[in-house]
Scaffold this motif. Sequence first.
Motif, PDB file in Angstrom:
ATOM      1  N   VAL A  63       0.841  -1.202   0.000  1.00  0.00           N
ATOM      2  CA  VAL A  63       0.000   0.000   0.000  1.00  0.00           C
ATOM      3  C   VAL A  63       0.878   1.256   0.000  1.00  0.00           C
ATOM      4  O   VAL A  63       0.648   2.193  -0.768  1.00  0.00           O
ATOM      5  N   MET A  64       1.898   1.271   0.858  1.00  0.00           N
ATOM      6  CA  MET A  64       2.800   2.441   0.894  1.00  0.00           C
ATOM      7  C   MET A  64       3.571   2.582  -0.415  1.00  0.00           C
ATOM      8  O   MET A  64       3.709   3.683  -0.942  1.00  0.00           O
ATOM      9  N   GLU A  66       2.744   1.574  -3.422  1.00  0.00           N
ATOM     10  CA  GLU A  66       1.838   2.045  -4.479  1.00  0.00           C
ATOM     11  C   GLU A  66       1.635   3.554  -4.386  1.00  0.00           C
ATOM     12  O   GLU A  66       1.659   4.255  -5.400  1.00  0.00           O
ATOM     13  N   ARG A  67       1.422   4.056  -3.161  1.00  0.00           N
ATOM     14  CA  ARG A  67       1.217   5.503  -2.976  1.00  0.00           C
ATOM     15  C   ARG A  67       2.487   6.274  -3.321  1.00  0.00           C
ATOM     16  O   ARG A  67       2.427   7.307  -3.974  1.00  0.00           O
ATOM     17  N   ILE A  68       3.626   5.771  -2.887  1.00  0.00           N
ATOM     18  CA  ILE A  68       4.887   6.464  -3.189  1.00  0.00           C
ATOM     19  C   ILE A  68       5.138   6.465  -4.690  1.00  0.00           C
ATOM     20  O   ILE A  68       5.552   7.481  -5.255  1.00  0.00           O
ATOM     21  N   HIS A  69       4.843   5.359  -5.351  1.00  0.00           N
ATOM     22  CA  HIS A  69       4.995   5.295  -6.808  1.00  0.00           C
ATOM     23  C   HIS A  69       4.147   6.384  -7.467  1.00  0.00           C
ATOM     24  O   HIS A  69       4.630   7.126  -8.334  1.00  0.00           O
ATOM     25  N   ALA A  70       2.908   6.502  -7.034  1.00  0.00           N
ATOM     26  CA  ALA A  70       2.012   7.522  -7.601  1.00  0.00           C
ATOM     27  C   ALA A  70       2.507   8.932  -7.283  1.00  0.00           C
ATOM     28  O   ALA A  70       2.477   9.819  -8.152  1.00  0.00           O
ATOM     29  N   ILE A  71       2.980   9.146  -6.065  1.00  0.00           N
ATOM     30  CA  ILE A  71       3.482  10.468  -5.670  1.00  0.00           C
ATOM     31  C   ILE A  71       4.706  10.851  -6.492  1.00  0.00           C
ATOM     32  O   ILE A  71       4.815  11.977  -6.981  1.00  0.00           O
ATOM     33  N   GLN A 135       3.353   4.405   8.212  1.00  0.00           N
ATOM     34  CA  GLN A 135       2.092   4.601   7.500  1.00  0.00           C
ATOM     35  C   GLN A 135       2.195   5.921   6.747  1.00  0.00           C
ATOM     36  O   GLN A 135       3.083   6.719   7.020  1.00  0.00           O
ATOM     37  N   LEU A 136       1.292   6.121   5.807  1.00  0.00           N
ATOM     38  CA  LEU A 136       1.291   7.366   5.046  1.00  0.00           C
ATOM     39  C   LEU A 136       0.043   8.170   5.373  1.00  0.00           C
ATOM     40  O   LEU A 136      -1.069   7.742   5.058  1.00  0.00           O
ATOM     41  N   GLU A 141       2.383  12.351   2.844  1.00  0.00           N
ATOM     42  CA  GLU A 141       2.365  12.355   1.378  1.00  0.00           C
ATOM     43  C   GLU A 141       2.763  13.717   0.830  1.00  0.00           C
ATOM     44  O   GLU A 141       3.495  13.796  -0.155  1.00  0.00           O
TER      45      GLU A 141
END
Length: 153
Positions: A63-64, A66-71, A135-136, A141
Motif C-alpha cells: 500500500v505504501m 503504491e502511494r509512493i509510486h504515484a506520488i 504509514q502514510l 504524502e
Amino acid sequence: MTNTDRPAKSTFEGFTDEERAAMKDHAKELKASARRGSRADKAAEEEAAVVAKIAEMQDSDRVMAERIHAIVKASAPGLAPKLWYGMPAYARDGKVVCFFQSAEKFKARFATLGFSDQAHLDEGTMWPTSYALTQLTAANEEMIATLVKNAAH
C-alpha cells in the motif's frame, strides 16, 4: 588439511541472506537492462518491473509503495522508475535519486524512503537521506511530494 577438506569460503561472508538476495537482484536487473531494446521499450519494461515488484509486497508495504509510486510519478515525472537491488527506485539519467525499501525486505520494523547522493536535497552541512515509514498520512504524502520534487531538480 587439504584444500578439498576445507569448507568453501564464501565471497559474500559477512552479508545477511537478505543482503545477498538484494545483490543477486541487482545482478539480474543489470543483465535485464543490457538486453532491453529501444529507450521507450526499456522505460516501459522497467516501470512494469517496478509495478510487479510492488504487487509482490506484503499488504502494508505494498500500500505504501503504491502511494509512493504515484506520488513520485506526479511530483517528478522526469524520474524514471526502475528496480534497484530489488527495490522500486526512481532515476534521473539512469542514476537512482530515490527508492522505497519495504520493511519485509530486510526484516526491519519500518519501510524506508531513501535518497541517494544524486538527490538535490542539500541543506547546510547535514541533511537526512532516508525516512522511516510506518504509514502514510496526508501530511506525510505532502512532505514526500515536496522532497521528491526537490530531489529531482
